[in-house]
Design a protein around this motif. Structure first.
Motif, PDB file in Angstrom:
ATOM      1  N   TRP A 162     106.345 112.161 -35.036  1.00 25.58           N
ATOM      2  CA  TRP A 162     106.073 113.408 -34.696  1.00 25.58           C
ATOM      3  C   TRP A 162     105.199 114.234 -35.714  1.00 25.58           C
ATOM      4  CZ3 TRP A 162     106.583 118.703 -34.421  1.00 25.58           C
ATOM      5  CH2 TRP A 162     106.694 119.191 -33.211  1.00 25.58           C
ATOM      6  N   GLY A 163     104.498 115.174 -34.995  1.00 29.01           N
ATOM      7  CA  GLY A 163     103.636 116.053 -35.654  1.00 29.01           C
ATOM      8  C   GLY A 163     102.806 117.068 -34.492  1.00 29.01           C
ATOM      9  N   MET A 164     102.213 117.940 -34.857  1.00 27.12           N
ATOM     10  CA  MET A 164     101.240 118.425 -33.918  1.00 27.12           C
ATOM     11  C   MET A 164      99.862 118.209 -34.391  1.00 27.12           C
ATOM     12  SD  MET A 164     103.544 122.059 -33.741  1.00 27.12           S
ATOM     13  CE  MET A 164     103.012 123.078 -35.141  1.00 27.12           C
ATOM     14  N   ASP A 165      98.798 118.751 -33.792  1.00 23.65           N
ATOM     15  CA  ASP A 165      97.523 118.325 -33.935  1.00 23.65           C
ATOM     16  C   ASP A 165      97.037 118.066 -35.481  1.00 23.65           C
ATOM     17  OD1 ASP A 165      97.008 117.914 -31.403  1.00 23.65           O
ATOM     18  OD2 ASP A 165      96.250 119.845 -31.042  1.00 23.65           O
ATOM     19  N   LYS A 166      97.595 119.021 -36.216  1.00 28.74           N
ATOM     20  CA  LYS A 166      97.319 119.143 -37.747  1.00 28.74           C
ATOM     21  C   LYS A 166      98.629 119.280 -38.479  1.00 28.74           C
ATOM     22  CE  LYS A 166      94.543 121.934 -39.671  1.00 28.74           C
ATOM     23  NZ  LYS A 166      93.637 123.140 -39.783  1.00 28.74           N
ATOM     24  N   GLY A 167      98.571 119.094 -39.677  1.00 27.12           N
ATOM     25  CA  GLY A 167      99.758 119.546 -40.388  1.00 27.12           C
ATOM     26  C   GLY A 167     100.908 118.566 -40.835  1.00 27.12           C
ATOM     27  N   PRO A 168     101.979 119.000 -40.996  1.00 34.05           N
ATOM     28  CA  PRO A 168     103.096 118.065 -41.493  1.00 34.05           C
ATOM     29  C   PRO A 168     103.470 117.153 -40.323  1.00 34.05           C
ATOM     30  CG  PRO A 168     103.791 120.259 -41.279  1.00 34.05           C
ATOM     31  CD  PRO A 168     102.725 120.554 -41.295  1.00 34.05           C
ATOM     32  N   CYS A 169     103.651 115.839 -40.715  1.00 34.66           N
ATOM     33  CA  CYS A 169     103.950 115.031 -39.598  1.00 34.66           C
ATOM     34  C   CYS A 169     104.506 113.346 -40.420  1.00 34.66           C
ATOM     35  CB  CYS A 169     102.788 114.336 -38.755  1.00 34.66           C
ATOM     36  SG  CYS A 169     101.572 113.517 -39.782  1.00 34.66           S
ATOM     37  N   GLY A 170     104.944 112.824 -39.376  1.00 35.52           N
ATOM     38  CA  GLY A 170     105.403 111.378 -39.992  1.00 35.52           C
ATOM     39  C   GLY A 170     106.195 110.756 -39.168  1.00 35.52           C
ATOM     40  N   PRO A 171     106.746 109.552 -39.518  1.00 36.41           N
ATOM     41  CA  PRO A 171     107.611 108.492 -38.760  1.00 36.41           C
ATOM     42  C   PRO A 171     108.870 109.290 -38.309  1.00 36.41           C
ATOM     43  CG  PRO A 171     107.683 107.736 -41.050  1.00 36.41           C
ATOM     44  CD  PRO A 171     106.669 108.894 -40.968  1.00 36.41           C
ATOM     45  N   ASP A 172     109.589 108.684 -37.172  1.00 32.83           N
ATOM     46  CA  ASP A 172     110.931 109.578 -37.136  1.00 32.83           C
ATOM     47  C   ASP A 172     111.980 108.346 -36.638  1.00 32.83           C
ATOM     48  OD1 ASP A 172     110.916 109.101 -34.150  1.00 32.83           O
ATOM     49  OD2 ASP A 172     109.326 110.976 -34.033  1.00 32.83           O
ATOM     50  N   THR A 173     113.100 108.778 -36.550  1.00 28.52           N
ATOM     51  CA  THR A 173     114.037 107.903 -35.963  1.00 28.52           C
ATOM     52  C   THR A 173     114.646 108.623 -34.895  1.00 28.52           C
ATOM     53  OG1 THR A 173     115.957 106.328 -36.325  1.00 28.52           O
ATOM     54  CG2 THR A 173     115.729 108.471 -37.626  1.00 28.52           C
ATOM     55  N   GLU A 174     114.565 108.094 -33.720  1.00 25.07           N
ATOM     56  CA  GLU A 174     115.310 108.938 -32.469  1.00 25.07           C
ATOM     57  C   GLU A 174     116.705 108.514 -32.224  1.00 25.07           C
ATOM     58  OE1 GLU A 174     111.365 110.398 -30.388  1.00 25.07           O
ATOM     59  OE2 GLU A 174     112.554 109.195 -29.089  1.00 25.07           O
ATOM     60  N   ILE A 175     117.855 109.327 -31.753  1.00 25.09           N
ATOM     61  CA  ILE A 175     119.102 108.857 -31.448  1.00 25.09           C
ATOM     62  C   ILE A 175     119.216 109.082 -29.833  1.00 25.09           C
ATOM     63  CG2 ILE A 175     121.618 109.194 -31.920  1.00 25.09           C
ATOM     64  CD1 ILE A 175     120.438 110.566 -34.522  1.00 25.09           C
TER      65      ILE A 175
END
Ligand code: SER
Length: 630
Positions: A162-175
């Motif tokens: 998850w992240g936007m076009d620029k900026g903070p982002c990373g892997p996620d875990t979805e429930i």
């Protein structure tokens, strides 16, 4: 559990874990040109996720109102919405994967909190790729909580990043939560099964995505979570459909009253089993109307009015789509305000801005609906005439050839029809396409949308050329109509925005725009009243660009390319979608460059003299200018 209890529980839980409760930000992002609306709770927090200190500390929690238009085609099912509330908690460099996951699990399953059935929960983690490895840590935490391996899916970036076009982002875990029959909970999680509904996303922000797409490791590791309020409320109450929760049900009831149709209590699947697909179709229309009017109500409350650009355009599309779907279920009289009334009633406790702006909300909805109903009626008559025209021998052709070769025979005809609806009847183009394509589908004719769109774009360009020739004087006095006046005002709005940024600074972004044949109105972010000197300066700058008689050039490109070249007013278009960029430049100096649906004049020299009539406050932090061309 009712909605307010759920909001309170969520905030209380995270408060008990040391989080500070922060308020929901406006739906219209402050000083962020990259998106039109606040699409997630993390959005207003970007500076803090990148390291700035938040006054509330390093652990935050809130309920954020959000608008997402990227999924608009999915709205109509039981779980997707344009407007939704996001329950979110954040760690700014404090806890990371282990604590985040454990807190989510506790909140969802502990008898003290939501007490959801553990068996109905499954999760996914990032499988890893060249940029970032498999998320072993998240995987191990889930296992330690007793999650069976079959219910921990490893999925690629498309799902678990998850992240936007620029900026903070990373892997996620979805429930995910199983919303199907409780007696048929599968042993393993399957991403393709719609009964597994994503309820919560925990994003581990460990990178800062650069403009060139590369990932820079963030020094401060953050957690950004988002839980869909409507979905979780349905889950907690054992409902198979978000529209059956109290966040929608009173709205659905109102639509029943208006349409004299019933929404029904069964699930879509049961209606399909009973051979009642038509019932499911009607429900879809109910849901779209409820969703769109709710979204429109909240958007207007945050200071946006219908227009042809930016947020105003999204708002216009939502209202117009709702009106059209209303017509499909037999609501012929104006109804948007009576549905909005319920939204204001149901949500004002938690969002007092709705009650406060009630008069504005109703006035804008009423005005837009009245105007559009006329357009819609005329356009539909034209379409009907076209479809039933024996001269064109249309249905004969269809019978003989089209089912096999719709491509070859009808692309041009349909593109011409669409263009006519757009040009003569003022049908918004997306809506014209939607209506026309559906009418054909009803008759079992599948059209080639891409080819028709290409042909339509060609017609559009030819038309632009025609206006250019006309303005060069070849059709003297002929084609000056209200459409051309509004095209000029559109172009003037671009020059005005550029001049405002020049005089006031780069914090100025368009917050809304409205153009009538007589005047333009631009809302923009700026918190103080403009001084007379600033107003004179802005007016002079715009008139100087007009006098320079600069060419207004339209180019079509992908949204990504438009962003790359720094075009302003970025729409929330889908990835890869084509947008029009209008540029005005003077020997290499860029006077203005904006993404816009148009139409525009072909040279600034056509605009005449630009005069500001009024500068006033529009809403908090937003000023409004009304101006004319003389
Ligand atoms: N930003 C993430 C999302 O929107 C988590 O809040 O899914």
């Amino acid at each position: 559990m009712n909605a307010q209890e759920l909001r309170t529980k969520y905030l209380e839980f995270f408060k008990s874990k040391g989080h500070t409760v922060i308020p929901s930000a406006s739906l219209v992002p402050e000083n962020d040109p990259s998106v039109l609306f606040t699409t997630a709770g993390m959005h207003p927090l970007v500076p803090y996720l990148l390291g700035e200190k938040h006054p509330g500390g390093n652990k935050l929690v809130n309920v954020q109102k959000c608008i997402r238009t990227g999924d608009i085609d999915e709205v109509g099912d039981t779980t997707h919405h344009t407007f939704f509330e996001m329950l979110g908690n954040w760690s700014l460099g404090e806890y990371f994967k282990e604590d985040a996951i454990k807190m989510s699990w506790e909140f969802l399953t502990s008898p003290d909190w939501l007490d959801l059935d553990k068996n109905r929960i499954a999760v996914s983690v990032f499988e890893g790729d060249a940029d970032s490895p498999f998320d072993q840590e998240a995987y191990d935490v889930w296992k330690s909580l007793g999650m069976s391996e079959k219910k921990i899916a490893r999925l690629p970036k498309k799902n678990n990043w998850w992240g936007m076009d620029k900026g903070p982002c990373g892997p996620d875990t979805e429930i995910f939560y199983w919303v199907g029959n409780p007696n048929e909970i599968p042993e393993s999680f399957n991403d393709d099964n719609d009964f597994w509904v994503e309820i919560w996303n925990n994003v581990f922000m460990q990178y800062d995505k650069q403009s060139d797409g590369t990932l820079k490791v963030l020094e401060q590791k953050n957690v950004d979570t988002g839980m869909g309020m409507e979905r979780i409320l349905a889950a907690v109450n054992g409902l198979d459909d978000n529209y059956k929760t109290e966040l929608f049900w009173p709205i659905i009831k109102k639509i029943e009253e208006l349409s004299k149709l019933e929404y029904g209590n069964k699930s879509d699947e049961e209606y399909i089993k009973d051979d009642k697909q038509c019932w499911v179709d009607v429900r879809k229309q109910f849901r779209i109307i409820a969703d769109h009017i709710k979204a429109a109500t909240f958007i207007i409350a945050d200071g946006v009015v219908p227009s042809n650009t930016g947020q105003g355009y999204v708002l216009r599309r939502l209202i117009r789509r709702a009106v059209r779907y209303g017509k499909l279920i037999g609501i012929e009289k104006d109804f948007a305000t009576s549905v909005a009334e319920i939204v204001v009633q149901e949500y004002s406790n938690h969002y007092p801005e709705l009650a406060k702006n009630r008069a504005l909300i109703f006035a804008e909805l009423k005005n837009e609906e009245e105007k559009f109903r006329k357009t819609l009626d005329n356009g539909l008559k034209k379409l009907e005439k076209y479809l039933s025209n024996p001269e064109g021998n249309f249905w004969n052709k269809v019978k003989d050839e089209v089912l096999k070769q719709a491509d070859i025979y009808f692309n041009d005809d349909i593109a011409n029809l669409l263009f006519d609806l757009y040009q003569t009847n003022g049908f918004p183009i997306e809506l014209a396409m939607e209506v026309v394509f559906e009418e054909f589908e009803k008759r079992d004719v599948i059209l080639n949308k891409d080819k028709i769109t290409q042909k339509f774009n060609k017609l559009f360009e030819q038309h632009q050329d025609l206006s250019r020739t006309a303005s060069a004087g070849m059709f003297k006095g002929g084609l000056q109509d209200s459409g051309q006046e509004s095209a000029k005002l559109h172009s003037a709005t671009h020059l005005l925005l550029a001049a405002l940024r020049n005089v006031l600074g780069d914090h100025v972004y368009q917050k809304g725009s409205n153009i009538t044949p007589e005047r333009l109105r631009l809302d923009f972010s700026h918190s103080e009243k403009m001084t007379p000197e600033q107003l004179v300066k802005v007016q002079e700058l715009v008139n100087a660009e007009i006098q320079a008689d600069l060419e207004i050039v339209r180019e079509e490109m992908s949204l990504e390319d438009a962003k790359k070249i720094g075009a302003m007013g970025v729409f929330e278009a889908k990835y890869g979608e084509k947008v029009s960029v209008y540029s005005i430049s003077d020997n290499g100096r860029i006077a203005s460059k904006e993404i816009c649906g148009g139409p525009h004049a072909s040279r600034t020299g056509q605009l005449g003299h630009f005069r500001i009539q009024k500068e006033e406050a529009s809403s908090a932090g937003v000023r409004r200018i009304k101006a004319v061309l003389e």
